[in-house]
Design an enzyme around this catalytic site. Sequence first.
Site, PDB file in Angstrom:
ATOM      1  N   GLY A  49       0.824  -1.197   0.000  1.00 27.59           N
ATOM      2  CA  GLY A  49       0.000   0.000   0.000  1.00 27.59           C
ATOM      3  C   GLY A  49       0.860   1.249   0.000  1.00 27.59           C
ATOM      4  O   GLY A  49       2.092   1.181   0.111  1.00 27.59           O
ATOM      5  N   SER A  92     -10.851   4.847 -17.386  1.00 30.14           N
ATOM      6  CA  SER A  92     -12.105   5.090 -16.675  1.00 30.14           C
ATOM      7  C   SER A  92     -12.765   6.414 -17.017  1.00 30.14           C
ATOM      8  O   SER A  92     -13.857   6.697 -16.533  1.00 30.14           O
ATOM      9  CB  SER A  92     -11.866   5.017 -15.160  1.00 30.14           C
ATOM     10  N   LYS A 132     -12.617   7.414  -5.554  1.00 26.40           N
ATOM     11  CA  LYS A 132     -13.214   8.348  -6.506  1.00 26.40           C
ATOM     12  C   LYS A 132     -14.501   8.958  -5.953  1.00 26.40           C
ATOM     13  O   LYS A 132     -14.748  10.167  -6.059  1.00 26.40           O
ATOM     14  CB  LYS A 132     -13.502   7.632  -7.823  1.00 26.40           C
TER      15      LYS A 132
END
Length: 821
Positions: A372, A694, A737
């Site tokens: 991460g 996207s 998002k």
Amino acid sequence: MPDTSSNHTPLPANIPVCPVRGSVIYPTMVQHIDASRAISIAAIDAAMHEDKVILIVSQRDKDVDDPQGADLYDVGTACSVLRVRKNADGTVQMLVSAIGRARVTRYTRSEYLRAEVTALESTPGKAVELQALTRELHSKFESLIQGGKFMSQEAVQTIQAKEDAGEMADFIAFNMDFKLEDKQGVLETTVLTDRIRRVLTLLDAESEVLSMQHKIRAQVKEEIDRNQREYYLREQMKVIQKELHGGDDGETDETEELKAKIEALGLSPEVKKEVDRELNRLSRMHPDAAEASVIRTYLTWITELPWSVRSDDQLDIQQAATILDEEHYGLEKVKDRVLEFLAVRQLRRDRAERGEIDAADVNKGPILVFTGPPGVGKTSIAQSIAKSLGRKYVRIALGGARDESDIRGHRRTYIGAMPGRIIQGLRSAGTKNPVVLLDEVDKLGSGYQGDPSAALLEVLDPAQNNNFTDHYLGVPFDLSEVMFIATANYPEQIPPALMDRMEVIDFSSYIEQEKLEIAKRYLLPRQLTQNGLKPNQITVTDAALERLISHYTREAGVRNLEREIGTVARKVARRIAGGEVKRVKVTDKELDRYLGQARYLPEHEAREDMAGVSTGMFYTPVGGDILFIETSVMPGRGLVLTGQLGDVMKESARAALTYAKTHGERFGIPKERIDESEIHVHVPAGAIPKEGPSAGGAMLTSIISALTGIPARRDVAMTGEITLTGRYLPIGGLKEKVLGARRAGIKHIIMPKANEGDLRDIPLHLRSSMRFHPAETADQVLDVALVGGLAALEARGTGGGGSKPKATRRKRGEDGAPATA
């Protein structure tokens, strides 16, 4: 040479028997016999009252006190009783002269044993063979005596004086310490050549035993001499060292101290042998020698390693959950996976205690790798795992390591050699089962010295690491009980072979609400303490923290957030220390005073609906946000793309334009308008590279809005990949998002229907304040994204707009917005 050892004097047919234990007498011998048992004394009395002839027979088992006929051999020696003397203690001493061999045909028993006997006559055998055997017997006996076989001088002289070969063989058998069975065999052999051959065989065996005794005696003497010599030299060395060091015998004491420590380590035989060898070398060296220092350092490392020291695991799942919740906010999926990992170990331990599985299998399991962005809690989670298990914690930083010896250590032949980081970590832990964090494993390098990631393969493989050999130690060390946890920012940079040994646990970015809670619970109290402030001296409002998070930091974790809080705390501390104020309340409007102008200005929804301007969403490791896609149509030809777009994003724009051309007639867009126009698509913030598929839905909306003049709704943001056939495909990072869109004030989200499952990752209180519109086709996207929806588009089409199937239409709300999906 004839055999005259047999006496031809006739024997009585029935004579008393005196059993003896552990000895055999032969014809022509005169021997004293001591009798203490009643059965023997009664037999001697009977013989004295009869013909003074008695049979001496050996017992098969000398431990039998009251023998019967079956306990005696069948061949004995008939003897003439010469003298009998009774002692005061009741025992009898008898002097006998052996007459000849006798075979017992039957034993009878009353107060004593009697035997019916027949005399055994000896036969000489072949004369030549007898002569050769007799010479060999003389030679073999002489060699044995000269070789050191102990025998009384009187017995040796008696045997050597014997001219009769039979008597010589008998006397040798009597005086040698042969087994009773072998002596009895000599007595029972009547053919003289066979008897001599039997004795020669026994002498050969005795000669081999004697030779082995000499060899053992020489080895023992050599060992004793060497030990005595070493002891003498060692004592001399002590005296010399004492003189050289002014009476200080510390070096000798140090060697003895090292020896005592090594004995207490409980080393395996393989390791103990190597360590003892080095210790012996050290004891024979001058303490100031260069190599002595190397060996001393090596032995010190050996004694400081936890060869058999381990901490007891505290596998309590409830306690572990409490510790994780106390020290970390959020990260629910990560906590669940860690607790599952610990639960498996607890069950394995319980089964091992019941004997259902091997205890070595308790520690087997996947090697966890936390992946991460920086600052999301990977290292601190590993610390919490160690704390919940009650184990020691060791962090090994691997970032930038380029040498294999960083893992395996250097060989002792090099100057300044030392063990690798794994062994160093175990020494600092003091136990052989700590939690070892391999930090930044994705940043391992490789150079001409070797690849450290290849050395890690053995460390992390449960099938191999029980015999991990560090180059410096040179002996195996068991790593199977160590719990290894790795961390990485970019898992794709971890070598595949190493990645195959690990299980990935992904740490996602913190959302703003989580950052706010972390700041309130952990960061702010810690910074107040570090900067000397008391809680009643400073108050930071939630609004100030929220603005600090959104306008002064842009990161996935919370490290920069803590730095900014520390900056505020220091400036407040200066004001308080200077006597300017006693306490301070920091609000969102006062942040500029402490931190200066805001560094980041998040996007907000547009002020009005505009044709050609749609709202997309993007995601980076530091969080999500919205972006605007602007399209302008002007005379000319072709498609122009600006805003530093990547290849995939450019392909999305071309696919959107192709879809618009294909369905232009249905949307009321003349073909010549597209063919004779330059369509310019621009994404603001041109200094920032942009990539990904996207934005396909947002580009389609922007292009069609610009070509038709129908405005795109400012309160709608969208994410999803578009295809030439109008399919709306799933994307990643939906949670980040959506959170970025919410921060920008967006109320409606268009997303691929395949991503509906990702909504569960978004907290309920955030989902309830927004409307989500799952879409599977481009028409469903346009129906929500454009003012008036799909109906407004189709009204522009041929013949007033052909109707689409009802499945593509949505019921409108009073405000003209689609109903919540």
